[in-house]
Design an enzyme around this catalytic site. Structure first.
Site, PDB file in Angstrom:
ATOM      1  N   SER A  87       0.604  -1.303  -0.052  1.00 39.90           N
ATOM      2  CA  SER A  87       0.093   0.079  -0.039  1.00 39.90           C
ATOM      3  C   SER A  87       0.795   1.245  -0.014  1.00 39.90           C
ATOM      4  O   SER A  87       1.852   1.143   0.651  1.00 39.90           O
ATOM      5  CB  SER A  87      -0.837   0.162   1.049  1.00 39.90           C
ATOM      6  OG  SER A  87      -0.895  -0.699   1.982  1.00 39.90           O
ATOM      7  N   ASP A 252      -5.028  20.471  -9.920  1.00 42.41           N
ATOM      8  CA  ASP A 252      -3.873  19.782  -9.088  1.00 42.41           C
ATOM      9  C   ASP A 252      -3.721  19.977  -7.662  1.00 42.41           C
ATOM     10  O   ASP A 252      -3.793  21.029  -7.231  1.00 42.41           O
ATOM     11  CB  ASP A 252      -2.668  20.089  -9.657  1.00 42.41           C
ATOM     12  CG  ASP A 252      -1.602  19.016  -9.430  1.00 42.41           C
ATOM     13  OD1 ASP A 252      -0.944  19.068  -8.224  1.00 42.41           O
ATOM     14  OD2 ASP A 252      -1.268  18.119 -10.143  1.00 42.41           O
TER      15      ASP A 252
END
Length: 501
Positions: A87, A252
């Site tokens: 992860s 962004d």
């Protein structure tokens, strides 16, 4: 693109039973072995990725070095083999955290994305010689590239690539990515996309006081398809168009937190009673400080003279003022995105870490000229091999330093200890290996339970009693549990073949 996530989900605590606290021949089970606030699963490990466009390739190479160290250490514990998946802004976190790709798969997708998008800039865009007020890269090609990433990972048909939600199961890694959002022409700032459900307590004021005045960012449930989240967190001004979702426009995440470590730490501190056991922050190139003489020259040439020129025309707002401001925002963002070390980045993260007592924190960031590579550099356009070779070479030189080798070894050992503690619990197989359980007796039982939930079902249900009306013996319960154990993606619900995983 900027993001971060933490291992361990926060789900409802199961009922506590006296016999749950007794060790059986199988993995540990019971409240303290599956609770998110005590025991092995309270040891949160956090991984944060800076934004930086194609320089994110360097962050993945650093992560791969950490994973190699972890695998080497794991060989001394053969009874608990390391998972092939891990992860782990923006696109990297979605691929590693939400889509559960391996690091090698994520590196491959970076290369594919570069060829599909960065290698195919549009003509007549704002950053070209033939200036025109539109983004450098096509929204259609970008959308298709993201959907291709989702489709390749899920392997569930084209429809899933379009509709698959960013929300994920509660027993998986929690993933968060960041965007900058605008609503009705007003700047709203930071927006966090979460793969996990976030709900305030019944008394929000009490929750806020408990968390040292921490106010969660957009806590309401807001789940959209994965590809839309990817677009929202990577929409760098002048490079990509913003994306509109409902009544908001998103740009962004680097506009507000190009190094998301501080944002992530605040969220984790507010969500949990305990501080993270380990926090690793990966950069995309450390910006080199200019010397005083160079700074003086820059000041004279770039700051004072334009300021004098602007002073002479301060009231002149004729001609293309909107386009001019748009261009200025783009230039400001480009400079800001390379500074991940200041008050809102590493320095702020270190300060809060000291305040709450987070000692095991690590910042890995390649020094040198890596930060000077533009976020969309892709040479040659057909393969990007020159750019990727440069990133690999600079990252490998950084990773070969003795101090960095020692730091990676320390990170690996800490992560292995946390994983070993978790691997001894029933919750681990669902979290790491996608193992689920179905009831082999009643077909109506949803095939999406973990071992603990199925055990309670078998022990409590009136459908599972013997001829004399008594409940199953413990040995029979364990036998049924093994019979109902299978891989989530397995075509059959199985007993013998899948039980040996």
């Amino acid at each position: 693109m900027a993001t971060s996530h933490t291992n361990g989900a926060r789900g409802p605590a199961p009922r506590r039973r006296d016999h749950d606290l007794v060790r059986t021949n199988g993995p540990h089970r019971g409240y303290r072995y599956c609770s998110d606030e005590e025991g092995p699963w309270s040891q949160k490990s956090v991984l944060s990725f800076d934004g930086g466009g194609i320089r994110g390739y360097s962050s993945l190479l650093i992560l791969k070095s950490i994973m190699i160290a972890i695998r080497r250490i794991e060989t001394s514990y053969p009874e608990h083999p390391v998972s092939s998946r891990t992860s782990t802004g923006g696109l990297s976190s979605i691929m590693l955290g939400r889509l559960r790709m391996s690091v090698d798969e994520a590196l491959e997708q970076y290369e594919d994305f570069g060829n599909e998008v960065f290698g195919k800039a549009r003509w007549w865009h704002e950053r070209s010689l033939f200036w025109y007020p539109r983004a450098k890269y096509s929204s259609r090609k970008t959308r298709e590239a993201f959907q291709k990433v989702v489709l390749k990972s899920l392997q569930q048909g084209e429809h899933s690539a379009v509709t698959e939600s960013f929300e994920d199961r509660e027993d998986r890694t929690r993933t968060m990515v960041i965007s900058w959002n605008i609503k009705k022409q007003s700047v709203k700032g930071c927006y966090i996309w979460r793969s996990y459900r976030f709900k305030l307590k019944d008394n929000p004021k009490a929750e806020t006081r408990r968390s040292n005045n921490w106010i969660p960012c957009n806590p309401r449930d807001f789940f959209v398809p994965i590809w839309q989240v990817a677009r929202a967190t990577t929409a760098a001004p002048r490079y990509f168009e913003s994306i509109k979702i409902d009544d908001r426009k998103f740009l962004d995440g680097g506009m507000v937190a190009n190094n998301p470590s501080l944002v992530a730490l605040r969220e984790i501190r507010g969500l949990h009673k305990t501080i993270p056991s380990i926090f690793v922050s990966l950069g995309t190139g450390l910006k080199q400080a200019d010397n005083k003489n160079e700074a003086a020259r820059n000041y004279a040439s770039e700051d004072v003279r334009p300021a004098l020129r602007r002073a002479l025309t301060i009231d002149n707002v004729r001609r293309k003022q909107g386009l001019k401001k748009y261009s200025e925002i783009g230039r400001y963002w480009t400079k800001y995105m390379t500074d991940c070390e200041g008050h809102d980045g590493t320095n702020g993260w270190n300060g809060l870490s000291d305040e709450i007592g987070l000692r095991k924190r690590y910042r890995l960031n390649v020094e040198g000229s890596l930060a000077g590579i533009s976020l969309d550099e892709w040479r040659p356009a057909k393969s990007g091999e020159d750019t990727l070779r440069l990133i690999r070479r600079q990252t490998e030189e950084y990773l070969s330093q003795p101090a960095i080798i020692d730091k990676i070894e320390e990170i690996a050992r800490e992560v292995v200890e946390i994983r070993r503690d978790r691997a001894m619990t029933e919750r681990w197989e669902s979290f790491a290996m996608d193992v689920i359980y179905f009831c082999p007796i009643c077909e109506s039982r949803a095939a999406d339970a973990n071992r603990h939930a199925l055990r309670e079902h078998l022990e409590d249900s009136s459908q599972h009693v013997g001829p004399d009306g008594t409940q199953m013996a413990p040995e029979e319960v364990e036998a049924r549990l093994n019979e109902g154990r299978c891989k989530r993606d397995a075509s059959s619900r199985t007993g013998s073949d899948n039980a040996s995983m």
